[in-house]
Design a protein around this motif. Structure first.
Motif, PDB file in Angstrom:
ATOM      1  N   LYS A  66       1.181  -5.958  -0.549  1.00 52.13           N
ATOM      2  CA  LYS A  66       2.057  -6.990   0.016  1.00 52.13           C
ATOM      3  C   LYS A  66       3.045  -6.371   1.009  1.00 52.13           C
ATOM      4  CE  LYS A  66       1.890  -9.758  -4.233  1.00 52.13           C
ATOM      5  NZ  LYS A  66       0.850  -8.900  -4.863  1.00 52.13           N
ATOM      6  N   ASN A  67       3.518  -7.201   1.910  1.00 48.38           N
ATOM      7  CA  ASN A  67       4.599  -6.836   2.862  1.00 48.38           C
ATOM      8  C   ASN A  67       4.334  -5.534   3.638  1.00 48.38           C
ATOM      9  OD1 ASN A  67       6.131  -9.130   2.025  1.00 48.38           O
ATOM     10  ND2 ASN A  67       6.770  -7.977   0.205  1.00 48.38           N
ATOM     11  N   PRO A  68       3.269  -5.425   4.390  1.00 47.90           N
ATOM     12  CA  PRO A  68       2.299  -6.479   4.660  1.00 47.90           C
ATOM     13  C   PRO A  68       1.097  -6.419   3.708  1.00 47.90           C
ATOM     14  CG  PRO A  68       1.875  -4.624   6.088  1.00 47.90           C
ATOM     15  CD  PRO A  68       3.066  -4.241   5.263  1.00 47.90           C
ATOM     16  N   ARG A  69       0.340  -7.511   3.692  1.00 48.94           N
ATOM     17  CA  ARG A  69      -0.957  -7.478   3.037  1.00 48.94           C
ATOM     18  C   ARG A  69      -1.883  -6.682   3.943  1.00 48.94           C
ATOM     19  NH1 ARG A  69      -4.601 -12.691   0.919  1.00 48.94           N
ATOM     20  NH2 ARG A  69      -6.209 -11.428  -0.129  1.00 48.94           N
ATOM     21  N   ARG A  70      -2.378  -5.564   3.443  1.00 50.21           N
ATOM     22  CA  ARG A  70      -3.068  -4.607   4.305  1.00 50.21           C
ATOM     23  C   ARG A  70      -4.543  -4.964   4.523  1.00 50.21           C
ATOM     24  NH1 ARG A  70      -0.796   1.408   2.948  1.00 50.21           N
ATOM     25  NH2 ARG A  70       1.421   0.874   2.698  1.00 50.21           N
ATOM     26  N   ALA A  71      -5.100  -4.414   5.603  1.00 50.99           N
ATOM     27  CA  ALA A  71      -6.508  -4.593   5.930  1.00 50.99           C
ATOM     28  C   ALA A  71      -6.997  -3.326   6.624  1.00 50.99           C
ATOM     29  CB  ALA A  71      -6.710  -5.810   6.827  1.00 50.99           C
TER      30      ALA A  71
END
Length: 515
Positions: free
Chosen positions: A453-458
């Motif tokens: 989360k924070n950010p949701r990674r990719a």
């Protein structure tokens, strides 16, 4: 016109002003006329060429992009020399035609050969046709590999020169080196040796000004950016010098399937804690499909030692000596991982450029930093009984990956990452894919509460336009860029501003230059 000799290439250093002086009826006509003057006709395929469609489709791995729904290139350039790539860049800039660069065609959103914007004028530089040599130096344990080579070709060339040498990269033979390395390149040996990008020593690149540069010429900031910052951002990388790694004469693999009735949920829940902390010589990934979890392992050692390690650290899987298959590293690359059980010789498994994905699909990704509880896995498994269900692939980090600082390369998913998830939904060519895309979208939404989360990674090599696209402003790049690169995104944008301030190398998810 000057001559530049670099990295084994004899390249023409063209004057930009020559190309900018072309004056013809339209930008498209001028671009094609410019190319025709500098590139042999047999290397250039225009839309009027009888085999244009065949060449365009030759390495489209996702069949949903075989349609005419998006912008098609004006032409396809299949360079056999660095000078042809330089000409394509300079002609493109001179006539307002952007380039997409393709090595293996595995870009999940097809951005290496198409544009989502129907009005965009583009051409494709297809490196896989002719720039695919692999040159191994056994004495140095290094290799130069062209971007158009596949990782299957790279693996084969290395092992045939020295069976005790190998290279850490991915698990699908037809993946092109250029795009794979540009995104970092995870694989079954990353826990021992890191990403492919971690082993890159040098590279040759044509920049937005048409210059042919090596590491010394491009400087350390750009060299850092191309090793994980994503393909199609900073120039066209023609070749890579990589450090090879030592492997034992025999490795061990296993493939153990467990159904839900055979405690797959419990075993998978436990796997999350075990897999990232195992000795780095051992990698166990998981494929979840239907009501089954398939545990696949590569161990850089002998079966006896693997059985003992599993009994001590992962007894829940109930692995036995009968499950273990000893083989060479090259066989392990061809049989259980790259060919996914297809029959054939090593050469057929590793060197065929036509094998691979033959259906349409949608792919998404996540990173897990905290183990998902058993109750959640029970709910997740229920999704694999739904209409349109595909599969999930879980690949553990830890080991070497956890020891590398997040800023060492643009790939930031290092310390604290348990594993990466790849979600794959697929359907037959000609189908509308509604059930499959609904399934993957719903599962992805469900997983949000369980992943980073924070950010949701990719992962940038699992390209996903759903997480954001450029709209012409630097701010739009942050929406998706920080999910791929986290704290490294702003440095990538600064490098882009320094080396390509006009944003010539641009696509729907290319790094925009910072202001």
């Amino acid at each position: 016109m000057g001559i530049l000799r670099l990295g084994g290439y004899l390249a023409l250093a063209f004057s930009v002003s020559f190309f900018f002086s072309c004056s013809v009826a339209s930008p498209a006509d001028g671009f094609l006329r410019c190319l025709s003057a500098k590139i042999p006709s047999e290397l250039l395929y225009t839309q009027s060429s009888t085999n244009f469609t065949d060449v365009l489709a030759s390495s489209i791995r996702n069949t949903k992009f075989l349609t005419n729904a998006t912008a098609r290139p004006l032409c396809i350039v299949t360079p056999s020399d660095a000078s042809h790539v330089q000409a394509a860049v300079l002609c493109g800039r001179g006539h307002g035609v952007r380039l997409r660069v393709r090595s293996g065609g595995h870009d999940y959103e097809g951005l290496s050969y198409r544009s989502v914007r129907p009005s965009e004028v583009l051409a494709v530089v297809d490196l896989g046709a002719n720039l695919r040599a692999v040159r191994v130096n056994r004495l140095e344990s290094t290799a130069w590999v062209d971007s158009g080579a596949t990782i299957g070709e790279l693996y084969y060339a290395i092992a045939k020169n020295d069976s005790r040498l190998a290279f850490p990269a991915g698990e699908c033979a037809t993946i092109g080196v250029g795009g794979h390395f540009s995104g970092g390149a995870i694989g079954m040996m990353m826990r021992k040796h890191g990403l492919s990008a971690d082993k890159v020593l040098d590279a040759t690149l044509v920049d937005a000004d048409g210059r042919l540069l090596d590491r010394a010429g491009m400087g350390e900031d750009l060299f850092w950016a191309i090793r994980g910052g994503g393909g199609g951002n900073f120039g066209i990388v023609l070749s890579w010098k990589v450090q090879l790694v030592q492997v034992p004469p025999t490795v061990a693999v296993f493939n153990i399937a467990k159904t839900v009735d055979e405690d797959a949920v419990d075993i998978l829940t436990r796997w999350q804690h075990v897999a990232p902390s195992l000795p780095s010589d051992l990698t166990i990934r998981v494929i979840v499909q239907g009501q089954q979890a398939l545990f696949q392992a590569l161990y850089l050692g002998a079966c006896g030692s693997l059985v003992a390690t599993m009994g001590d650290q992962f007894p829940e899987l109930r692995m036995t000596r009968a499950d273990c298959q000893p083989m060479t590293w090259l066989q392990s690359a061809a049989t259980p991982f790259i060919s996914f059980g297809r029959n054939g010789t090593l050469e057929e498994a590793l060197l065929s450029r036509t094998a691979g994905q033959s259906s349409a699909g949608k792919i998404k990704s996540d990173y897990v930093r905290r183990a998902i509880p058993k109750a959640a896995w029970e709910e997740i498994f229920s999704w694999f009984t739904k209409d349109g269900a595909g599969f999930m692939m879980l690949e553990p980090h830890g080991g070497f990956m956890g020891s590398v600082p997040a800023a060492a390369t643009p790939y930031p998913h290092r310390h604290g990452v348990l594993y990466v998830i790849q979600y794959i939904a697929f359907w037959q060519q000609g189908g509308d894919g509604t059930a499959a895309t609904t399934w993957i979208g719903g599962l992805y939404d469900l997983m949000e509460q369980h992943v980073s989360k924070n950010p949701r990674r990719a992962y940038v090599n699992f390209r996903d336009l759903d997480i954001g696209q450029n709209d012409g402003t630097p701010e739009s790049g942050e929406v998706w860029g920080e999910r791929y690169f986290v704290g490294n995104y702003r440095r990538l944008a600064a490098v882009k501003a320094a080396v390509d301030p006009s944003d010539y190398f641009s696509n729907e998810q290319s790094i925009p230059p910072s202001r």
